[in-house]
Scaffold this motif. Structure first.
Motif, mmCIF file in Angstrom:
data_model
loop_
_atom_site.group_PDB
_atom_site.id
_atom_site.type_symbol
_atom_site.label_atom_id
_atom_site.label_comp_id
_atom_site.label_asym_id
_atom_site.label_seq_id
_atom_site.Cartn_x
_atom_site.Cartn_y
_atom_site.Cartn_z
ATOM 1 N N HIS B 213 2.798 -9.912 -20.882
ATOM 2 C CA HIS B 213 2.613 -10.505 -22.209
ATOM 3 C C HIS B 213 3.787 -11.389 -22.563
ATOM 4 N N ASP B 214 4.848 -11.236 -21.768
ATOM 5 C CA ASP B 214 6.144 -11.765 -22.163
ATOM 6 C C ASP B 214 6.371 -13.102 -21.462
ATOM 7 N N VAL B 215 6.297 -14.198 -22.225
ATOM 8 C CA VAL B 215 6.401 -15.540 -21.639
ATOM 9 C C VAL B 215 7.789 -15.758 -21.046
ATOM 10 N N ALA B 216 8.829 -15.256 -21.724
ATOM 11 C CA ALA B 216 10.193 -15.415 -21.215
ATOM 12 C C ALA B 216 10.331 -14.714 -19.865
ATOM 13 N N GLU B 217 9.727 -13.536 -19.760
ATOM 14 C CA GLU B 217 9.775 -12.797 -18.502
ATOM 15 C C GLU B 217 9.087 -13.589 -17.394
ATOM 16 N N ALA B 218 7.949 -14.183 -17.740
ATOM 17 C CA ALA B 218 7.180 -14.931 -16.755
ATOM 18 C C ALA B 218 7.985 -16.115 -16.210
ATOM 19 N N VAL B 219 8.574 -16.915 -17.078
ATOM 20 C CA VAL B 219 9.295 -18.091 -16.583
ATOM 21 C C VAL B 219 10.616 -17.695 -15.921
ATOM 22 N N ALA B 220 11.187 -16.552 -16.309
ATOM 23 C CA ALA B 220 12.436 -16.132 -15.681
ATOM 24 C C ALA B 220 12.198 -15.682 -14.239
ATOM 25 N N LEU B 221 11.036 -15.107 -13.959
ATOM 26 C CA LEU B 221 10.817 -14.493 -12.648
ATOM 27 C C LEU B 221 9.952 -15.343 -11.723
ATOM 28 N N ALA B 222 8.959 -16.057 -12.269
ATOM 29 C CA ALA B 222 7.888 -16.548 -11.404
ATOM 30 C C ALA B 222 8.154 -17.938 -10.841
ATOM 31 N N ASP B 223 7.545 -18.218 -9.667
ATOM 32 C CA ASP B 223 7.505 -19.565 -9.115
ATOM 33 C C ASP B 223 6.413 -20.371 -9.798
ATOM 34 N N ARG B 224 5.471 -19.636 -10.345
ATOM 35 C CA ARG B 224 4.267 -20.274 -10.845
ATOM 36 C C ARG B 224 3.694 -19.403 -11.948
ATOM 37 N N GLU B 256 8.730 -22.487 -21.224
ATOM 38 C CA GLU B 256 8.272 -21.424 -22.116
ATOM 39 C C GLU B 256 7.518 -22.039 -23.295
ATOM 40 N N GLY B 257 8.095 -23.130 -23.826
ATOM 41 C CA GLY B 257 7.468 -23.820 -24.954
ATOM 42 C C GLY B 257 6.082 -24.327 -24.587
ATOM 43 N N ARG B 258 5.962 -24.892 -23.387
ATOM 44 C CA ARG B 258 4.665 -25.429 -22.966
ATOM 45 C C ARG B 258 3.601 -24.336 -22.887
ATOM 46 N N LEU B 260 3.629 -21.445 -24.474
ATOM 47 C CA LEU B 260 3.309 -20.961 -25.821
ATOM 48 C C LEU B 260 2.374 -21.929 -26.540
ATOM 49 N N ASP B 261 2.599 -23.243 -26.323
ATOM 50 C CA ASP B 261 1.703 -24.249 -26.921
ATOM 51 C C ASP B 261 0.284 -24.042 -26.417
ATOM 52 N N GLN B 262 0.172 -23.780 -25.112
ATOM 53 C CA GLN B 262 -1.144 -23.585 -24.519
ATOM 54 C C GLN B 262 -1.844 -22.352 -25.117
ATOM 55 N N LEU B 263 -1.022 -21.303 -25.325
ATOM 56 C CA LEU B 263 -1.593 -20.043 -25.829
ATOM 57 C C LEU B 263 -1.984 -20.142 -27.291
ATOM 58 N N PHE B 264 -1.154 -20.840 -28.086
ATOM 59 C CA PHE B 264 -1.396 -20.831 -29.533
ATOM 60 C C PHE B 264 -1.712 -22.218 -30.097
ATOM 61 N N GLY B 265 -1.713 -23.246 -29.210
ATOM 62 C CA GLY B 265 -1.871 -24.610 -29.689
ATOM 63 C C GLY B 265 -3.291 -24.944 -30.093
#
Lengths: 258, 265
Positions: B213-224, B256-258, B260-265
């Motif tokens: 659920h955690d966008v920061a976690e996703a971008v900190a860890l993932a290649d994609r 992360e911003g991108r 979040l925009d996709q999720l809530f934009g």
């Protein structure tokens, strides 16, 4: 847990019975309690000594214990097996559970007249009653234990490639064990209770018979002695069950500081 | 998959296993979803998922509650089957478990010691002293070697989840599926666990699929990062940021911003 704390903890449990005995002795000697109502503990101790010397006590304890254990073994193993089967298979549960729940609602001691008609006052009568009494607590709690095993753990076991056998021995049975022990301790209580009643009503040996004989001859000390021996045997059985519980449930938070 | 490409695939695989979907011709593929749909009754949870993941990639799957991301993971782990579409898996290597699943809860056996719990991950792969040795090794890597013979009930939440991670990794899985395994941990323990997970992933080179659920976690860890919305992939974003990554850096924040925009934009 060290041995001395173990002793202290168990010692505290014996404090009250010892005090009651002492008070009882004092009351008897002071004449507050007439000997034909309740004999003094020293008189009971004398009876104990007398019957031990004659070998009568040991023989009767042996007979009663053998009956109790035989009935327990038969009823307990059938209850355990059916509990497992009905916990693991919905087909088996569908077939038998309703019937068993109906039988469970009959007080097993209500069958005594019928049992005497069937078996007379032979060993089979006692064995049957004890087995029937012990069956239900073991069955109900084994079933409950298996049904209450955490399904998330079962799913984990499957995901990690456990086959049915491994799943049973490593996840389901250990998970059901705490409930099974509750059933075991309850069943041990029922075991003595049933046996006392059965032996008091119809027997030609055993502790219950000894007590009834003593009543005929107004040997109140022997009657009281039999009751005390029942209490001790019940406590002994319960202690054994608790020891087993402690040994096999060491992982359980309830037993880690106890 | 057309027959022609299947024969081409065969020559790549050292031990041919006809019944098993094989790796793709172009490089090593960990798994691929092709037009995967999953319906429960009338409800369509996944609606045409296409996702091709190469070996060794760290993929994060993000989405709101009920978007189907956990279902995706359960399909990958073989806990469920797709209603339609196909799921192709990479070749299996000798002595490795294929897919391991790390649950949201630790799901440790309370009646087994820590090391015995880790050995569960070697079911069918190793047993006896060999299993114990491998379990102790991996426990060392998650920093719990000295707790090996304790009961799980005395461990903290973070430690339990580290034991669960050790259990998932001890069989050297080719794919590790993580279903929000850090969701229940406090913020600091969580960052520690993320770093541990990244360290082990770099060392063992497995393919990781992290549902979070955690966008920061996703971008900190993932290649994609894959964003799922209404059962479809709404965004498939590469995160080509050098490791070790610094949390809160501008590069990560922009991505992360991108998302979040996709999720809530």
């Amino acid at each position: 847990m060290s041995f001395s704390t173990h002793l202290r903890r168990n010692g505290i449990g014996w404090l009250l019975p010892v005090l009651v005995l002492a008070g009882w002795e004092v009351a008897s000697r002071a004449g507050v309690m007439p000997a034909n109502v309740l004999p003094a503990p020293s008189a009971v101790a004398e009876a104990f000594w007398r019957l031990t010397l004659s070998g009568e006590l040991i023989r009767n304890i042996g007979v009663s214990t053998a009956r109790a254990l035989a009935g327990f073994a038969v009823g307990g193993s059938i209850g355990f097996a059916l509990g497992l089967a009905n916990g693991l298979s919905t087909l088996s549960r569908g077939l038998t559970d309703t019937t068993l729940q109906m039988i469970r609602n009959i007080p097993h001691l209500a069958l005594i007249p019928l049992v005497i008609l069937w078996f007379g006052i032979d060993e089979e009568a006692k064995l049957f009653l004890v087995a029937l009494g012990v069956f239900f607590p073991i069955y109900v709690n084994t079933l409950l234990g298996i049904q209450s095993v955490d399904p998330q753990l079962v799913e984990m076991g499957r995901v990690y490639g456990m086959d049915r056998r491994a799943l049973f021995f490593r996840v389901i049975l250990p998970g059901a064990l705490p409930a099974i022990f509750v059933g075991l301790r309850y069943a041990l209580g029922i075991m003595w209770l049933t046996l006392i009643v059965a032996e008091t009503i119809s027997a030609s040996s055993g502790l219950g018979y000894m007590a009834m004989q003593a009543r005929e001859f107004l040997l109140i000390d022997v009657v009281v002695l039999s009751i005390l021996i029942y209490a001790l045997l019940g406590k002994l059985a319960d202690s054994l069950a608790r020891l087993l519980e402690r040994l096999s449930l060491g992982w359980h938070p309830a037993f880690q500081n106890g | 998959m057309p027959a022609a490409s299947l024969t081409a695939v065969r020559s790549f695989v050292t031990t041919p296993a006809p019944a098993r979907p094989a790796i793709s011709v172009e490089g090593r593929r960990a798994f691929a979803f092709k037009g995967v749909e999953k319906r429960f009754g009338d409800k369509t949870v996944l609606d045409g998922i296409d996702l091709d993941v190469p070996v060794g990639q760290f993929v994060a799957v993000i989405g709101k509650s009920g978007c189907g991301k956990s279902t995706l993971l359960r399909l990958l782990a073989g806990l469920d089957r797709p209603t339609s579409g196909s799921l192709t898996l990479g070749a299996e290597e000798e002595g490795h478990s294929r897919t391991r699943f790390m649950f949201q809860e630790p799901r440790l056996l309370p009646w087994a010691s820590v090391v015995k719990n880790v050995e569960v991950g070697l079911t069918g792969l190793a047993s006896g002293t060999q299993a114990r040795q491998r379990a102790l090794d991996i426990l060392g890597k998650v920093g719990l070697a000295d707790r090996a013979d304790e009961w799980p009930s005395v461990l903290s939440g973070g430690q339990k989840q580290r034991v669960a991670l050790a259990r998932a990794l001890v069989g050297h899985p080719q794919v590790l599926a993580l279903d929000e395994p850090l969701g229940a941990l406090d913020a600091l323990t969580r960052i520690e666990m993320q770093q541990l997970l990244e360290r082990i992933w770099i060392a063992q080179k497995f393919t990781a699929v992290l549902v979070t659920h955690d966008v920061a976690e996703a971008v900190a860890l993932a290649d994609r990062v894959v964003v799922i919305s209404d059962g479809r992939i709404a965004l498939d974003l590469d995160v080509p940021v050098e490791r070790p990554r610094r949390r809160g850096s501008a590069e990560l924040a922009r991505r992360e911003g991108r998302i979040l925009d996709q999720l809530f934009g």
